[in-house]
Design a protein around this motif. Structure first.
Motif, short mmCIF file in Angstrom:
data_model
loop_
_atom_site.label_atom_id
_atom_site.label_comp_id
_atom_site.label_asym_id
_atom_site.label_seq_id
_atom_site.Cartn_x
_atom_site.Cartn_y
_atom_site.Cartn_z
N ALA A 32 41.11 54.87 29.06
CA ALA A 32 40.75 55.95 29.99
C ALA A 32 39.93 55.44 31.17
CB ALA A 32 39.96 57.03 29.24
N LEU A 33 39.31 54.26 31.02
CA LEU A 33 38.51 53.67 32.10
C LEU A 33 39.28 52.60 32.87
CD1 LEU A 33 35.17 53.19 30.13
CD2 LEU A 33 35.55 54.83 31.98
N ALA A 34 40.46 52.25 32.41
CA ALA A 34 41.20 51.13 33.01
C ALA A 34 41.63 51.45 34.44
CB ALA A 34 42.43 50.80 32.16
N ALA A 35 41.47 50.46 35.31
CA ALA A 35 41.89 50.62 36.71
C ALA A 35 43.40 50.49 36.80
CB ALA A 35 41.23 49.56 37.58
N PRO A 36 44.08 51.38 37.51
CA PRO A 36 45.54 51.32 37.60
C PRO A 36 46.01 50.33 38.66
CG PRO A 36 44.74 53.22 38.81
CD PRO A 36 43.54 52.58 38.17
N LEU A 37 47.25 49.89 38.51
CA LEU A 37 47.97 49.16 39.56
C LEU A 37 47.31 47.84 39.94
CD1 LEU A 37 48.79 52.20 41.88
CD2 LEU A 37 50.21 51.24 40.04
N VAL A 38 46.76 47.14 38.95
CA VAL A 38 46.20 45.81 39.20
C VAL A 38 47.18 44.79 38.61
CG1 VAL A 38 44.24 44.27 38.92
CG2 VAL A 38 43.88 46.75 38.99
N PRO A 39 47.85 44.01 39.43
CA PRO A 39 48.86 43.08 38.92
C PRO A 39 48.28 42.12 37.87
CG PRO A 39 48.96 43.19 41.31
CD PRO A 39 47.72 43.93 40.90
N GLY A 40 48.95 42.03 36.74
CA GLY A 40 48.55 41.12 35.68
C GLY A 40 47.46 41.63 34.77
N ALA A 41 46.94 42.82 35.02
CA ALA A 41 45.80 43.31 34.25
C ALA A 41 46.17 44.48 33.34
CB ALA A 41 44.68 43.75 35.20
N ASN A 42 45.32 44.68 32.34
CA ASN A 42 45.37 45.84 31.45
C ASN A 42 46.67 45.93 30.65
OD1 ASN A 42 42.79 46.59 32.28
ND2 ASN A 42 43.58 47.82 33.98
#
Length: 303
Positions: free
Chosen positions: A46-56
């Motif tokens: 729920a805290l994850a940042a969206p649209l970060v290439p290679g992340a999450n």
């Protein structure tokens, strides 16, 4: 007498029913309700940042080469999606499990993040780290943070049990000992609408003023906690966290780095230091000093 027995029977049945109901209610009151354990991964997602290439990638499992996930923490007024667009994919390409959060929302304030009290943001970081550890099966994470994101994790380490869960903290232009109101106003000018918040709706801004209660509490008794490796990467051209040497930490297992000592011609300011190629190299070196050598100024600026 005629009719007496049925009435008495009805009364007895009603009394027995009341007794059974009272017993059931007493038993229910004495028996604790089944505890519902929050899902740490869902809370972190729920805290994850969206649209970060290679992340999450919540299915990522750390390998032997990089056994600890890397958590990237953004700075004041920014968010995880903007702050780490260049660093996250580089680390992911090298085999790290990379996770990026966005934290510090204030009610009624659109867009701008990392403006909540530092203590509140540290608790959000704690939730995120717990979820990353649960998802990946790792025992510890490494944290890389920019500006407030390099300082606020120290609050998590010191007051929220983070020291046992973090191996390395890398602070890029961190506000470790606070800054001036002029510095915060300078930073606010980079974000539309932020300048209006500096004096009113940005508790994190007040927390980061040199000499604030938060700064005094954070740094009382020493800058570091045992068991964590610290790296600070600063630029002499920082116009926000000033003087730039206030970013440095004192204590065991601390490595303070000035960009211009590595590459005199490289002049990133407070914002651009987060995307600087020499700084990115130093982040990689701090995370894996055994395999990433010292920065080659020319190679890192051109490559």
């Amino acid at each position: 007498m005629p009719g007496t027995t049925p009435a008495r029977s009805r009364f007895a049945a009603a009394a027995a029913g009341c007794a059974l109901l009272a017993t059931a209610l007493t038993t229910a009151a004495a028996t604790p309700a089944a505890a519902t354990t929050p899902d740490p991964v869902a809370a972190a997602q729920a805290l994850a940042a969206p649209l970060v290439p290679g992340a999450n990638d919540w299915n990522c499992r750390p390998g032997a080469a990089h056994p600890r996930p890397v958590v990237l923490v953004h700075g004041t007024f920014a968010n995880g999606s903007v702050n780490w667009l260049t660093t996250a994919p580089v680390l992911a390409a090298e085999g790290y499990c990379v996770f990026v959060l966005t934290y510090g929302e204030q009610p009624g304030v659109p867009v701008l993040r990392a403006i909540a009290p530092v203590a509140d943001s540290a608790r959000q970081l704690s939730v995120f780290v717990d979820g990353v550890l649960a998802a990946t099966g790792a025992g510890q994470v490494d944290i890389v943070g920019h500006s407030q994101g390099g300082m606020m994790p120290r609050y998590y380490l010191k007051f929220d049990g983070g020291a046992a869960k973090v191996h390395t903290l890398v602070g890029v232009a961190p506000s470790n000992h606070g800054t001036t109101l002029d510095g915060l106003a300078t930073l606010a000018q980079s974000y539309p609408g932020a300048l209006d918040l500096v004096g009113s709706a940005c508790p994190a801004c007040a927390d980061q003023v040199a000499g604030s209660d938060t700064m005094n509490r954070l740094n009382a008794g020493g800058d570091t906690v045992p068991g964590v490796s610290y790296t600070v990467i600063a630029t002499r051209f920082d116009e926000v966290v000033t003087p730039y040497r206030s970013q440095f930490l004192s204590g065991p297992d601390v490595h303070n780095v000035v960009v211009q000592d590595l590459c005199p011609a490289n002049v990133p300011d407070h914002v651009l230091v987060a995307v600087d190629p020499v700084v990115r190299h130093e982040i990689r070196h701090a995370l894996d000093p055994a395999h990433v050598g010292e920065a080659d100024c020319w190679a890192n600026l051109t490559g």
